[in-house]
Design an enzyme around this catalytic site. Structure first.
Site, short mmCIF file in Angstrom:
data_model
loop_
_atom_site.label_atom_id
_atom_site.label_comp_id
_atom_site.label_asym_id
_atom_site.label_seq_id
_atom_site.Cartn_x
_atom_site.Cartn_y
_atom_site.Cartn_z
N ARG A 37 19.64 -94.22 -51.35
CA ARG A 37 18.72 -94.90 -52.25
C ARG A 37 18.49 -94.14 -53.55
O ARG A 37 18.28 -94.76 -54.60
CB ARG A 37 17.39 -95.18 -51.56
CG ARG A 37 16.64 -93.98 -50.98
CD ARG A 37 15.43 -94.48 -50.18
NE ARG A 37 14.64 -93.43 -49.56
CZ ARG A 37 14.85 -92.96 -48.33
NH1 ARG A 37 15.86 -93.42 -47.62
NH2 ARG A 37 14.07 -92.03 -47.81
N LYS B 299 20.70 -88.77 -50.51
CA LYS B 299 20.23 -90.06 -49.98
C LYS B 299 20.89 -91.20 -50.74
O LYS B 299 21.03 -91.14 -51.97
CB LYS B 299 18.72 -90.19 -50.13
CG LYS B 299 17.89 -89.19 -49.34
CD LYS B 299 16.41 -89.44 -49.56
CE LYS B 299 15.54 -88.46 -48.78
NZ LYS B 299 14.09 -88.69 -49.00
N THR C 211 10.36 -92.59 -52.20
CA THR C 211 11.63 -92.19 -52.79
C THR C 211 12.28 -93.30 -53.61
O THR C 211 12.72 -93.07 -54.74
CB THR C 211 12.59 -91.74 -51.67
OG1 THR C 211 12.02 -90.61 -51.01
CG2 THR C 211 13.95 -91.36 -52.23
#
Length: 555
Positions: A170, A168, A87
């Site tokens: 990130r 998320k 990711t």
């Protein structure tokens, strides 16, 4: 462009508080101006774990947002060309136009034995110099080494807004960058923002809406007709999946996250931000980065070929359609690019039933602890912590208290041990990768070492990297919420769709391979942002979407 030059650009680019009802914009200073017909809002959407295979599988069944994007520029063979298909590295490429070797984001986690704490694993989106509560961390974009497109736009046109929203941290941080006006991501039971900043009114309103759903629970989703063929139970270890409908028990925030409801909450929040910040209605282009994370959570928890993923893709299609309709209703001139941070592979247990006998889980003998024990016994070294790694594949670090001679011996012994294992495709040392030129040309033809090189950044990368054979999943034991994964150098994890759309553009489909690092230079040209040659690893894709959108505008 040299690394030093890139670092200087990043330093020059180093959140603003949220204000209501509308953020005041300063007058445009004299200087470069956007292209005459530049869209006023660039919407960059990443769907976590949305592989080119999933896109191909479902494109004939879509009627909502995906159907609209299919009328634009369709690149079905996009590539996250590097080997570390995770990711954080994938999101770092999308709006920087740079590969992980240059973004510095080599993985979701790496080991830094110099950090002043007992745990030496470093998360890609944390500030490891700061402490948080037990089991928590301070989210940060500090490890990203290059500017994002939103930052580059703000450097030229300070009135432009750079906003990111995701499931998320990130994903939001890697697409937004350092100089970001507003950023939100899902954490626990609601959306949060950067350390030291207070969530704005829009996030509080969205969190209240989510709390209402969580409090009451919700029934499962209906099964679309074309999903019936996927509605079949399959067992992996102690877990049975394949027939889920995402029924939500009251208070179950974990189930909320791993369901289509998370993506809808992210899109609803993004829409609130569009209204509150008046995105797309200022004198210069704004950037709205959206990363939708539920596909990844569902892929990990149930695989990519069950009823769950089929429901998810249909729900994605619907929520994207609702979002685009909302932008239309507001009269915003917007352009969209949609892609993914990586692909995904279905659980081996189901793949073997589908006549793919090579699909397998990695042998536990490949885990760093097991390899370290064998190598330590061979060399007469203490095996405890001898090898540091996240799992059976990817970067591996040798314990730092060894002498250079001992370290070299450990790398050589580990490499020989691993190459003797039937599931291992290749092992490349730090020195080999450092000496390998950065790959060029079509990413589908890159060798394994070239794919690994695109993920290699010497100060952070391991002492060697392990690549498993095609079809071997780097997850020896499945468990609840985690039956499948990604991260391999193979095309099922590397290939992702790349779709561009703007109202009135002439649609086309180009089957030749392109890369996600091509997105940023293409968007720069679309809005008339002129940047020096060599700014990006990628190249501009000529969308032929009208005046000011040819690739020459970016030079």
């Amino acid at each position: 462009m040299t690394f030093a030059r890139k670092a200087m650009l990043l330093a020059a680019c180093m959140t603003l508080p949220f204000a209501t009802p509308a953020l005041a914009r300063r007058p445009v200073a004299p200087g470069p101006v956007p292209a005459a017909d530049a869209p006023r809002l660039v919407v960059a959407i990443s769907i976590d774990q949305f592989s080119a295979d999933l896109f191909a599988q479902y494109r004939s069944h879509v009627t909502g947002g995906f159907a609209r994007l299919l009328n634009g520029a369709v690149f079905p063979a996009g590539y996250q060309s590097h080997a570390a298909t995770e990711t954080c590295p994938g999101h770092s490429t999308i709006l920087t136009g740079m590969r992980p070797a240059h973004t510095g984001i080599i993985a979701n986690n790496w080991f830094d034995q110099s950090v002043a704490r007992a745990a030496k694993s470093v998360y890609c989106a944390e500030d490891e110099t700061k402490t948080a509560g037990p089991g928590d961390y301070v989210a940060s974009v500090g490890h990203l080494m290059v500017p994002t497109l939103g930052e580059r736009i703000k450097a030229v046109w300070p009135t432009s807004r750079n906003v990111a929203v995701s499931g998320k941290d990130r994903a939001a941080l890697m697409m937004g960058g350092h100089r970001i006006d507003e950023v939100y991501w899902w954490k626990g039971k609601g959306f949060v923002t950067q350390e030291g900043a207070t969530p704005g009114r829009v996030a509080l309103e969205q969190n209240a809406a989510v709390a209402t759903v969580l409090s009451a629970g919700a029934p499962g989703f209906d099964l679309p007709a074309d999903c019936a063929v996927h509605d079949r139970a399959i067992t992996a270890g102690t877990v049975t999946v394949g027939t889920g409908r995402f029924a939500l028990a009251a208070g179950d925030a974990t189930a909320f996250r791993a369901s289509p409801r998370l993506d809808r909450a992210v899109i609803e929040l993004a829409t609130r931000v569009v209204d509150a910040d008046r995105l797309g209605r200022g004198p210069t282009p704004d950037v709205l980065a959206i990363s939708l994370s539920a596909t990844d959570y569902i892929g990990h928890g149930t695989g990519t070929q069950g009823a769950e993923m089929c429901i998810q893709v249909h729900q994605l299609d619907a929520v994207l359609g609702d979002f685009f309709a909302a932008l239309d209703a507001r009269g915003i001139d917007y352009a969209v690019v949609l892609t993914a941070d990586h692909g995904g592979f279905d659980m081996p247990e189901r793949l073997r039933e589908q006549a793919l006998p090579q699909a397998a889980r990695a042998d536990a003998a490949l885990l760093p602890k097991a390899v370290g024990e064998r190598v330590g016994a061979k060399l007469g070294l203490d095996p405890k912590g001898l090898l540091l790694a996240e799992g059976p594949s990817g970067d591996v670090w040798v314990r730092s208290d060894l002498t250079p001679e001992q370290k070299s011996a450990v790398v050589a012994a580990a490499r020989a041990d691993l190459l003797a294992q039937p599931q291992v495709a290749a092992v490349f040392t730090h020195a080999e990768l450092a000496e390998t030129p950065m790959p060029t040309g079509s990413p589908e033809t890159w060798s394994l070492i070239q794919r690994a090189r695109a993920s290699f950044y010497a100060p952070r990368s391991g002492d060697y990297v392990v690549l498993l054979k095609r079809g071997v999943m780097a997850m020896p034991v499945p468990g609840p919420g985690y039956v499948a994964t990604h991260g391999s150098p193979w095309d099922y994890d590397r290939r992702v769709p790349i779709l561009f759309w703007r109202k009135g553009m002439t649609g086309f489909e180009q089957p030749s391979p392109v890369e996600t690092v091509d997105i940023a230079p293409t968007l720069a040209a679309w809005i008339g942002l002129k940047l020096p040659e060599g700014t990006f690893d990628g190249r501009c894709l000529d969308l032929d979407a009208g005046p000011g959108t040819t690739c020459g505008a970016a030079q």
